[in-house]
Design a protein around this motif. Structure first.
Motif, mmCIF file in Angstrom:
data_model
loop_
_atom_site.group_PDB
_atom_site.id
_atom_site.type_symbol
_atom_site.label_atom_id
_atom_site.label_comp_id
_atom_site.label_asym_id
_atom_site.label_seq_id
_atom_site.Cartn_x
_atom_site.Cartn_y
_atom_site.Cartn_z
ATOM 1 N N THR A 1 51.929 38.201 36.504
ATOM 2 C CA THR A 1 53.221 38.838 36.268
ATOM 3 C C THR A 1 53.710 38.625 34.841
ATOM 4 O O THR A 1 54.526 39.404 34.344
ATOM 5 N N ALA A 2 53.240 37.574 34.157
ATOM 6 C CA ALA A 2 53.663 37.336 32.769
ATOM 7 C C ALA A 2 53.068 38.380 31.836
ATOM 8 O O ALA A 2 53.737 38.871 30.927
ATOM 9 N N LYS A 3 51.806 38.740 32.079
ATOM 10 C CA LYS A 3 51.117 39.723 31.238
ATOM 11 C C LYS A 3 51.167 41.121 31.836
ATOM 12 O O LYS A 3 50.713 42.070 31.191
ATOM 13 N N ASN A 4 51.707 41.235 33.060
ATOM 14 C CA ASN A 4 51.695 42.490 33.802
ATOM 15 C C ASN A 4 50.285 43.074 33.802
ATOM 16 O O ASN A 4 50.055 44.229 33.455
ATOM 17 N N LYS A 5 49.354 42.247 34.243
ATOM 18 C CA LYS A 5 47.932 42.615 34.187
ATOM 19 C C LYS A 5 47.238 42.159 35.459
ATOM 20 O O LYS A 5 47.481 41.056 35.959
ATOM 21 N N GLN A 6 46.383 43.029 35.983
ATOM 22 C CA GLN A 6 45.595 42.665 37.155
ATOM 23 C C GLN A 6 44.520 41.668 36.763
ATOM 24 O O GLN A 6 43.732 41.921 35.858
ATOM 25 N N VAL A 7 44.501 40.530 37.434
ATOM 26 C CA VAL A 7 43.510 39.493 37.159
ATOM 27 C C VAL A 7 42.208 39.784 37.889
ATOM 28 O O VAL A 7 41.122 39.592 37.350
ATOM 29 N N ALA A 8 42.330 40.245 39.124
ATOM 30 C CA ALA A 8 41.125 40.503 39.923
ATOM 31 C C ALA A 8 41.453 41.462 41.049
ATOM 32 O O ALA A 8 42.590 41.540 41.519
ATOM 33 N N ARG A 9 40.429 42.189 41.460
ATOM 34 C CA ARG A 9 40.479 43.009 42.677
ATOM 35 C C ARG A 9 39.152 42.799 43.386
ATOM 36 O O ARG A 9 38.118 43.290 42.926
ATOM 37 N N GLU A 10 39.183 42.045 44.474
ATOM 38 C CA GLU A 10 37.970 41.656 45.180
ATOM 39 C C GLU A 10 37.964 42.258 46.582
ATOM 40 O O GLU A 10 38.782 41.886 47.429
ATOM 41 N N PRO A 11 37.050 43.222 46.859
ATOM 42 C CA PRO A 11 36.970 43.752 48.230
ATOM 43 C C PRO A 11 36.662 42.639 49.227
ATOM 44 O O PRO A 11 35.842 41.755 48.960
ATOM 45 N N LEU A 12 37.349 42.654 50.372
ATOM 46 C CA LEU A 12 37.069 41.657 51.391
ATOM 47 C C LEU A 12 35.717 41.946 52.027
ATOM 48 O O LEU A 12 35.379 43.108 52.287
ATOM 49 N N PRO B 1 38.758 32.168 39.943
ATOM 50 C CA PRO B 1 38.325 33.047 38.849
ATOM 51 C C PRO B 1 36.830 32.913 38.567
ATOM 52 O O PRO B 1 36.285 31.804 38.536
ATOM 53 N N GLY B 2 36.189 34.063 38.404
ATOM 54 C CA GLY B 2 34.777 34.082 38.069
ATOM 55 C C GLY B 2 33.851 33.850 39.237
ATOM 56 O O GLY B 2 32.627 33.803 39.061
ATOM 57 N N ARG B 3 34.398 33.710 40.437
ATOM 58 C CA ARG B 3 33.583 33.464 41.618
ATOM 59 C C ARG B 3 33.927 34.487 42.689
ATOM 60 O O ARG B 3 35.071 34.927 42.786
ATOM 61 N N PRO B 4 32.961 34.844 43.525
ATOM 62 C CA PRO B 4 33.267 35.776 44.622
ATOM 63 C C PRO B 4 34.057 35.058 45.709
ATOM 64 O O PRO B 4 34.118 33.828 45.760
ATOM 65 N N LEU B 5 34.677 35.833 46.572
ATOM 66 C CA LEU B 5 35.343 35.262 47.735
ATOM 67 C C LEU B 5 34.340 34.478 48.579
ATOM 68 O O LEU B 5 33.205 34.914 48.793
ATOM 69 N N LYS B 6 34.753 33.309 49.040
ATOM 70 C CA LYS B 6 33.866 32.515 49.893
ATOM 71 C C LYS B 6 34.652 31.983 51.079
ATOM 72 O O LYS B 6 35.889 31.959 51.074
ATOM 73 N N ALA B 7 33.920 31.551 52.097
ATOM 74 C CA ALA B 7 34.566 31.046 53.306
ATOM 75 C C ALA B 7 35.352 29.781 53.002
ATOM 76 O O ALA B 7 34.954 28.955 52.176
ATOM 77 N N HIS C 1 39.246 50.411 51.971
ATOM 78 C CA HIS C 1 38.653 49.103 52.260
ATOM 79 C C HIS C 1 39.582 48.025 51.716
ATOM 80 O O HIS C 1 39.900 48.018 50.531
ATOM 81 N N PRO C 2 40.044 47.091 52.552
ATOM 82 C CA PRO C 2 40.975 46.069 52.082
ATOM 83 C C PRO C 2 40.397 45.238 50.940
ATOM 84 O O PRO C 2 39.215 44.863 50.958
ATOM 85 N N ALA C 3 41.228 44.944 49.954
ATOM 86 C CA ALA C 3 40.801 44.157 48.810
ATOM 87 C C ALA C 3 41.895 43.174 48.432
ATOM 88 O O ALA C 3 43.083 43.490 48.515
ATOM 89 N N LEU C 4 41.489 41.986 48.009
ATOM 90 C CA LEU C 4 42.430 41.014 47.464
ATOM 91 C C LEU C 4 42.770 41.427 46.038
ATOM 92 O O LEU C 4 41.888 41.678 45.225
ATOM 93 N N VAL C 5 44.071 41.498 45.746
ATOM 94 C CA VAL C 5 44.533 41.788 44.390
ATOM 95 C C VAL C 5 45.258 40.559 43.864
ATOM 96 O O VAL C 5 46.143 40.016 44.535
ATOM 97 N N VAL C 6 44.867 40.108 42.681
ATOM 98 C CA VAL C 6 45.544 39.005 41.997
ATOM 99 C C VAL C 6 46.140 39.568 40.720
ATOM 100 O O VAL C 6 45.442 40.222 39.937
ATOM 101 N N HIS C 7 47.439 39.319 40.513
ATOM 102 C CA HIS C 7 48.160 39.938 39.400
ATOM 103 C C HIS C 7 48.892 38.870 38.591
ATOM 104 O O HIS C 7 49.527 37.981 39.150
#
Length: 395
Positions: free
Chosen positions: A179-190, A229-235, A171-177
């Motif tokens: 790069t300074a911390k080499n840490k995933q910020v979010a993974r939100e399924p579309l 951040p802290g909010r779901p994907l919206k239109a 299932h496609p998901a948005l990944v936000v990373h």
């Protein structure tokens, strides 16, 4: 993926991405080339890349508090105002990095990502689907996957965030990373409803379009989405339009309906929205103050470009590269102080029925200051000397 599949993929992507596409016969030219170079050169290259990788690992673990560590690769000042690639070699502000010479290693597109101290690294997705982060020292690490059919990665020049759509887990998901911390910020399924459109249309495939500070714009088959951040994907609030680019709260859109006359709409945090004539190609400067818009060509003319003040909508008078009859602007990006173009010079047409693509005898990177000063050719390279046949700027 074989050469034909890769060529088809890149042709679709380059034809429909937001800003001035680079010609895609790059891959076709590679397919014609002998993929196995002379043994000495090939093994020498492998050893060199392996050594550089080991040195990168060593530097990552021993850097400590060094204020200005040296790049992993050669110290080379980039004459251009932006990062660029010829397909296999990335050119950063003070070093270069060769990523390989196989089609799966190709850097189809890359985005600049901010680092402390005004430096920058880049992120890109290889044709094989790995998402790679290269920092300003040339150190390389894999930070995710997009899948073999997606090579578009977005990033920010004012933050360390990058973003992409990962469909490798079904299932496609948005990944936000970060790069300074080499840490995933979010993974939100579309959302499932967002994926119900005709995904076979390259324009409507799911992809991250822009990282604007801590906002991420995502394209889906049924319309754009925005994530914070802290909010779901919206239109997207720009219903009926595609987001082309965004930076510092300036957002550029174009109508999703192909029957609507070519327009580009600019919505700036510091002024009212307005529309200008355009071809669906546009870019925002990193500080959000200016917008570069591609104007649809008339007849056989090349795509023309104009710069606007994002807040007022007033044109900014800049020079653009002079073009001969066989020249063409292939790509354009916008910095804080200049518009930068890839110009192909002296196109030679193939013989009829040969099946070959047309070629430019020379590729140039030309910078045109927003001050109105004359344009400056920063790089000029014969096409025969470019391993991949094309110069490609960051996007």
């Amino acid at each position: 993926m074989n050469e034909q599949q890769i060529s088809t993929l890149l042709r679709a992507e380059w034809d429909d991405l937001p800003v001035g596409p680079a010609p895609v016969h790059l891959v076709e030219k590679l397919a014609e080339r002998d993929r196995r170079r002379q043994a000495g050169r090939r093994w020498g290259g492998i050893v060199g890349v392996a050594a550089a990788t080991l040195l990168a690992v060593a530097l990552v673990t021993t850097r400590g508090d060094t204020e200005d560590p040296r790049p992993v690769g050669p110290v080379v000042d980039n004459p251009a105002d932006v990062s660029w690639t010829d397909g296999f070699t990335l050119h950063l502000d003070r070093t270069t990095l060769t990523v390989g010479d196989e089609l799966d290693d190709l850097v189809a597109w890359h985005s600049r990502v901010a680092e402390d101290g005004g430096r920058y690294g880049v992120v890109y997705a290889s044709v094989d689907g790995d998402v790679i982060h290269v920092d300003s020292l040339g150190r390389v690490r894999t930070i995710g996957r997009t899948g073999a059919d997606d090579t578009y990665v977005a990033a920010s020049t004012v933050s360390p965030w990058s973003a992409w759509v990962d469909a490798t887990e079904g299932h496609p998901a948005l990944v936000v990373h970060d790069t300074a911390k080499n840490k995933q910020v979010a993974r939100e399924p579309l959302p499932a409803a967002a994926l119900a459109g005709p995904a076979v249309d390259p324009v409507r495939r799911s992809m991250a379009i822009a990282v604007d500070g801590e906002r991420v714009w995502v394209r889906t088959p049924t319309g754009d989405l925005v994530w914070e951040p802290g909010r779901p994907l919206k239109a997207s609030p720009y219903a009926g339009s595609w987001v082309l680019d965004a930076a510092d709260r300036t957002v550029v859109t174009s109508p999703a309906d192909p029957t609507v006359p070519s327009l580009v709409t600019v919505a700036s945090a510091s002024g009212p929205s307005y529309s200008v004539r355009g071809s669906g190609n546009a870019a925002v400067s990193p500080d959000g103050r200016h917008v570069l818009v591609g104007m649809a060509p008339i007849g056989n003319a090349s795509l023309a470009w104009k710069v606007y003040d994002a807040a007022s909508g007033e044109p900014v008078g800049i020079e653009t590269p002079s073009l001969g009859q066989s020249d063409e602007i292939e790509q354009a990006v916008l910095g804080e102080t200049s518009a930068v173009f890839v110009v192909g010079r002296d196109r030679t047409l193939p013989e009829e029925g040969s099946g070959s693509a047309s070629e430019f005898q020379r590729q140039e990177i030309v910078s045109c200051p927003l001050s109105g000063d004359p344009c400056v050719t920063q790089m000029s390279i014969p096409g025969a000397e470019l391993d991949s046949g094309r110069l490609v700027l960051e996007h």
